[in-house]
Motif scaffolding. Structure first.
Motif, PDB file in Angstrom:
ATOM      1  N   UNK A  40      -9.071 -11.724  -0.071  1.00  0.00           N
ATOM      2  CA  UNK A  40      -8.436 -10.586   0.601  1.00  0.00           C
ATOM      3  C   UNK A  40      -9.289 -10.011   1.724  1.00  0.00           C
ATOM      4  N   UNK A  41      -8.609  -9.488   2.710  1.00  0.00           N
ATOM      5  CA  UNK A  41      -9.260  -8.669   3.727  1.00  0.00           C
ATOM      6  C   UNK A  41      -8.272  -7.542   4.005  1.00  0.00           C
ATOM      7  N   UNK A  42      -8.631  -6.368   3.520  1.00  0.00           N
ATOM      8  CA  UNK A  42      -7.694  -5.241   3.541  1.00  0.00           C
ATOM      9  C   UNK A  42      -8.403  -4.011   4.098  1.00  0.00           C
ATOM     10  N   UNK A  43      -7.689  -3.219   4.874  1.00  0.00           N
ATOM     11  CA  UNK A  43      -8.300  -1.959   5.319  1.00  0.00           C
ATOM     12  C   UNK A  43      -7.254  -0.848   5.347  1.00  0.00           C
ATOM     13  N   UNK A  44      -7.733   0.341   5.008  1.00  0.00           N
ATOM     14  CA  UNK A  44      -6.920   1.555   5.144  1.00  0.00           C
ATOM     15  C   UNK A  44      -7.656   2.430   6.157  1.00  0.00           C
ATOM     16  N   UNK A  45      -6.991   2.735   7.259  1.00  0.00           N
ATOM     17  CA  UNK A  45      -7.628   3.557   8.294  1.00  0.00           C
ATOM     18  C   UNK A  45      -6.795   4.825   8.442  1.00  0.00           C
ATOM     19  N   UNK A  46      -7.439   5.971   8.325  1.00  0.00           N
ATOM     20  CA  UNK A  46      -6.681   7.237   8.355  1.00  0.00           C
ATOM     21  C   UNK A  46      -7.294   8.206   9.355  1.00  0.00           C
ATOM     22  N   UNK A  47      -6.433   8.973  10.019  1.00  0.00           N
ATOM     23  CA  UNK A  47      -6.895   9.980  10.978  1.00  0.00           C
ATOM     24  C   UNK A  47      -6.173  11.298  10.720  1.00  0.00           C
ATOM     25  N   UNK A  48      -6.940  12.385  10.714  1.00  0.00           N
ATOM     26  CA  UNK A  48      -6.338  13.711  10.521  1.00  0.00           C
ATOM     27  C   UNK A  48      -6.040  14.348  11.873  1.00  0.00           C
ATOM     28  N   UNK A  49      -4.861  14.937  11.984  1.00  0.00           N
ATOM     29  CA  UNK A  49      -4.507  15.736  13.164  1.00  0.00           C
ATOM     30  C   UNK A  49      -4.163  17.143  12.684  1.00  0.00           C
TER      31      UNK A  49
END
Ligand code: 18C
Length: 258
Positions: free
Chosen positions: A185-194
């Motif tokens: 697997x190669x998995x990413x969760x990328x999150x940004x707050x506004x």
């Protein structure tokens, strides 16, 4: 229960140590950089051909059909945006193994086998078997990192950006469960707050928060699985995961200070 207690004590020990480099540091940094340049691109940018296969409100899930050595390895990219939570909260609940079984519906068992540094674990997990294929397991490094200089996407300026980067590694102490086929697997969760502050100058509440989410997954099933079953499994499981996990974090944080 013993496994979870053991994982917790390893994580607590690592928290007491200063940040340090480890065997996978170089690869981890490289993968994070690639996610920030490639995975954060909106589907369709640079002539990339992504096929939309699921859409529910703000959630859109795309795939590319890819067969490698006869195995279905379709890359997946999901974009979503949810209110009332921060990027750090999202990544925290995705990374923290203490709450893994509260939202992850595809796992049968998991074990943290090493904590190379604070916020980086190596995990062995088995997944629920899908008939008629063999059961799958995976062994991966999972790291949660705050991103200081994210690439700009559109004209919105994020308050903060976090990533959880998961990728397959080897480990001598993995003790695989017999009969399991190793998925890569190669998995990413990328999150940004506004944050949109209240017009009346009042305090920032959860109603002022919007969290933009990108989730990318490259999963190689590691061995034979019938194409139609595999594709129908992921078409069902990825939307289910995103729906369930986002609702879980919103619910968990509802009454907490931001
Ligand atoms: O990212 C997610 N979870 C994280 C924490 O667990 C982590 C885990 C990733 C595992 C990826 C999948 C590995 C193999 C899958 C086995 C099949 C399970 C299906 C069980 C159904 C009840 O990053 C959230 C992941 C959520 C979605 C996972 C579904 C992926 C399906 C991918 C297809 C590969 C299937 C191979 C099995 C063949 C079946 C015919």
């Amino acid at each position: 229960t013993q496994d979870i207690e053991h994982s917790r004590s390893m994580i607590r020990e690592a928290e007491k140590q200063p940040k340090r480099r480890h065997k996978h540091s170089d690869e981890l940094e490289k993968k994070i950089q690639n996610h920030l340049t490639d995975s954060m691109k909106p589907p369709g940018a640079d002539g990339d051909i992504w096929e939309l296969f699921a859409e529910e409100g703000e959630m859109k899930i795309y795939r590319k059909e890819l067969v490698e050595d006869g195995l279905i390895c379709d890359p997946l990219k999901a974009v979503h945006s949810i209110g009332n939570v921060t990027a750090r909260e999202m990544c925290h609940y995705f990374w923290d193994t203490d709450v893994r079984m509260e939202w992850e519906g595809t796992i049968e068992s998991f074990r943290v086998i090493e904590v190379p540094e604070e916020f980086t674990t190596i995990i062995y997990q088995t997944h629920r078997r899908v008939w008629p294929s063999a059961q799958r397991d995976c062994l991966y490094l999972s790291s949660m990192v705050k991103v200081d200089n994210p690439p700009s996407v559109g004209d919105k300026i994020p308050h903060d950006t976090w990533i959880v980067c998961n990728f397959s590694v080897d480990h001598p102490e993995a003790n695989p469960v017999s009969g399991c086929v190793r998925a890569l697997i190669e998995i990413a969760l990328i999150c940004q707050t506004f944050i949109t502050p209240p017009k009346d100058g009042g305090p920032i509440t959860r109603d002022c928060l919007q969290c933009d989410i990108i989730y990318v997954a490259n999963v190689n099933p590691g061995g034979w699985a019938p194409a139609s079953v595999l594709r129908s499994i992921y078409k069902r499981e990825y939307p289910k995961f995103l729906r369930r996990f986002t609702a879980y974090v919103q619910d968990k944080t509802r009454k907490l200070d931001i």
